[in-house]
Write a protein that holds these residues in place. Structure first.
Motif, short mmCIF file in Angstrom:
data_model
loop_
_atom_site.label_atom_id
_atom_site.label_comp_id
_atom_site.label_asym_id
_atom_site.label_seq_id
_atom_site.Cartn_x
_atom_site.Cartn_y
_atom_site.Cartn_z
N GLU A 138 -23.58 8.66 10.40
CA GLU A 138 -23.09 8.10 9.13
C GLU A 138 -23.41 9.09 8.02
OE1 GLU A 138 -24.84 4.39 8.07
OE2 GLU A 138 -23.72 4.26 6.19
N ILE A 139 -22.46 9.31 7.15
CA ILE A 139 -22.70 10.25 6.05
C ILE A 139 -23.38 9.49 4.93
CG2 ILE A 139 -21.62 11.63 4.24
CD1 ILE A 139 -20.02 11.51 7.55
N VAL A 140 -24.56 9.96 4.58
CA VAL A 140 -25.41 9.22 3.69
C VAL A 140 -25.48 9.87 2.30
CG1 VAL A 140 -27.90 9.18 3.39
CG2 VAL A 140 -26.87 7.91 5.22
N ARG A 141 -25.31 11.15 2.24
CA ARG A 141 -25.39 11.82 0.94
C ARG A 141 -24.49 13.03 0.99
NH1 ARG A 141 -30.68 14.51 -2.09
NH2 ARG A 141 -29.44 15.71 -3.55
N VAL A 148 -19.19 9.95 1.39
CA VAL A 148 -20.32 9.04 1.65
C VAL A 148 -19.79 7.74 2.22
CG1 VAL A 148 -22.17 7.75 0.57
CG2 VAL A 148 -21.68 10.05 -0.18
N GLY A 149 -20.38 7.29 3.29
CA GLY A 149 -19.97 6.02 3.87
C GLY A 149 -19.16 6.16 5.14
N VAL A 180 -25.51 15.15 4.06
CA VAL A 180 -26.63 14.70 4.87
C VAL A 180 -26.12 13.61 5.81
CG1 VAL A 180 -28.84 13.50 4.81
CG2 VAL A 180 -28.35 15.23 3.12
#
Lengths: 237, 320
Positions: A138-141, A148-149, A180
């Motif tokens: 999952e793309i967090v930052r 993101v998301g 991230v």
């Protein structure tokens, strides 16, 4: 001192006239300048005798053969046309890759061993050299906020990007730069217990959460296996 | 959001001076396009509000502003952004009602969320912004360029697209679950006046506060000339107008601070203070009403500009 050439002859003739006598100057000018042969190709003039012509033909053939045998990488256009890494439309289903994800979870349990409970540097080193095809990420930052998301299973782990398939059967290509990624690795007890009756929530062991900084991860998965990661200060953090 | 720009090294604070004649003002429909009305309406969060009137007019103003109305109330509550955007709170207060909220923190240093007129504004630092995944604009003098860039994100929550299930709103909800998930202390002010039943705020146990007005009566003061001389206006002599306005502003600030220097019989040693109210001076009496708290300007003194025609003059000062 007038170096201006006369219109007919040019500056070359004028300079030669200074160095040589008049006849010598005109002879040199005609032979060496005006009538100088310009070789358009290195092989012209054509060979005078048959032997030289045969030798030349043979050398040319050898060179061409050598070049043809040498392997050349595909250009980007050729690669795209061949479509070697394209996933066919029928195959772009999240359900298809869920099995891959289960395999990956098993693989990562083998890689981590007991370090899945302790975490820390040992686990980090092992994860850094592990393969991530099939991980649920999952793309967090991200510096680009629209990324993101995004959450899905990794299909392709290339040098600069992750290709991910989302639950809605969409393929997303996410660059690693400035991003991230977060992985959740369920602990082995969770996966074993799936067949038995579910334990109450309090007793269930938690999963290991890993955050990968894509900036430091921009290597192909095969190159990463033998790489020693050193800590670098990150520009984005 | 700010009515006036924050002072910085590059720009000194400015004082704007407008002079004109006010026509008849209908209290129910005050004008909103010209000065000073735009300045009054542009005030967002007011922390302290002072009203200074001459004693002759005190009774009328007191009746209009203090007696016949409740003191402004506000609440302090600890609630997470996720709860603000979901359930009854969202539908009753944000969509249907009119509220004002601000979270704890200093803008430019901490992560601050404000809600006013249905617009949610979030002032975030770089990490929170990148984790939230919402589109925003750079905030501050240096914008994106500095060592610690900051961002502002705005959402118009009263819009048609801001309902659960819509893409834009879902992104905001996702951010409120992940990056902005911590519960924060907010100051809440219900501007609309009507409270929905059952009150969705009660489950978060708010602490009620009332901004009761402090009234100071019969302050003896040396009142200077409150109108600029006609020749200043006609000739457009800028220096004279400037000195007049700054001296008047200084005098008003001293009244607001309840300084004894404005007393006509003040006899402080000139070694300590050489202040004199600008000549010519008439002795008189003033009254000051002040409110302190989380105030919404027009809710606190709605009739004040219009009851100005009953008094000869009045002064309203507000500060954040």
């Amino acid at each position: 001192m007038k170096v201006r050439p006369r219109k007919k002859e040019g500056i070359g003739a004028a300079l030669l006239a200074k160095a040589h006598s008049a006849e010598d100057a005109s002879r040199i000018f005609t032979e060496k300048v005006q009538q100088r042969p310009l070789f358009l190709t290195p092989s012209s003039p054509p060979p005078s005798d048959a032997r030289a012509a045969r030798r030349r033909a043979q050398e040319k053939k050898k060179e061409q053969r050598k070049k043809a045998l040498k392997p050349k990488p595909l250009s980007a256009t050729q690669r795209r046309k061949l479509g070697l890494y394209d996933v066919p439309r029928e195959g772009q289903k999240y359900a298809v890759f869920e099995a891959l994800h289960t395999l990956w979870v098993g693989y990562i349990h083998e890689v981590l061993g007991s370090e899945i409970y302790t975490g820390g540097e040992g686990a980090a080193a092992k994860l850094a050299s592990a393969d991530f095809h099939g991980a649920e990420v999952e793309i967090v930052r991200s510096g680009c906020v629209s990324r993101v998301g995004i959450k899905g299973i990794v299909i392709k782990d290339s040098k600069f990007a992750f290709e991910v398939i989302t639950r809605k059967n969409r393929l997303k290509l996410v660059p690693k730069e400035g991003t991230v990624f977060r992985l959740e690795i369920p602990s082995p007890k969770q996966t074993d217990d799936k067949s038995q009756a579910p334990t109450p929530a309090k007793e269930q062991p938690e999963s290991m959460v890993v955050e990968i900084h894509g900036e430091q991860f921009q290597f192909r998965s095969d190159d990463r296996a033998s790489r020693k990661f050193r800590t670098h200060f990150s520009k984005i953090l | 959001m700010l009515a006036f720009q924050a002072p910085s090294v590059y720009q000194a604070s400015k004082c704007y001076f407008t002079y004109g004649k006010m026509g008849h003002v209908d209290p129910k429909q005050p004008p909103s396009k010209s000065k000073p009305w735009t300045t009054l309406l542009g005030q967002d969060f007011v922390h302290r509000l002072d009203l200074i009137v001459p004693e002759e007019a005190y009774e009328a103003v007191h009746a209009a502003v203090v007696q016949n109305r409740e003191a402004p109330q506000f609440k302090r509550v600890v609630i997470s952004l996720r709860d603000v955007l979901s359930g009854d709170f969202f539908t009753e207060y944000i969509k249907k009602g009119n509220i004002m909220m601000v979270s704890e923190g200093r803008i430019g240093i901490d992560n601050v969320y404000c809600l006013k007129d249905g617009v949610l504004t979030m002032f975030l630092d770089k990490e929170t912004y990148e984790r939230a995944g919402l589109v925003g604009k750079p905030h501050g003098v240096k914008g994106k360029r500095g060592l610690k860039p900051r961002w502002v994100v705005e959402f118009a929550l009263k819009g048609d697209s801001m309902f659960p299930g819509k893409k834009g709103f879902e992104r905001l909800v996702y951010a409120s679950k992940n990056a902005l998930s911590a519960p924060v202390t907010w100051l809440f002010c219900n501007v609309a006046g009507t409270v929905p039943t059952p009150d969705p705020l009660l489950q978060h146990s708010p602490a009620n506060h009332t901004a009761t007005p402090d009234i100071l009566q019969s302050v003896e003061a040396a009142i200077p000339l409150l109108q600029p001389a006609a020749e200043y206006i006609e000739s457009g002599a800028r220096d004279d107008l400037e000195s007049f306005s700054t001296e008047l502003y200084e005098w008003l600030s001293l009244v607001r601070l309840e300084s004894p220097r404005i007393n006509p019989r003040d006899d402080i040693d000139p070694f300590l203070c050489r202040y004199h109210a600008p000549d010519p001076v008439t002795p008189g009496k003033l009254c000051k009403i002040s409110w302190q708290g989380y105030l919404e300007f027009l809710a606190t003194v709605p009739n004040a500009p219009s009851c100005g025609h009953q008094t000869r003059w009045e002064n309203i000062s507000c500060g954040r």
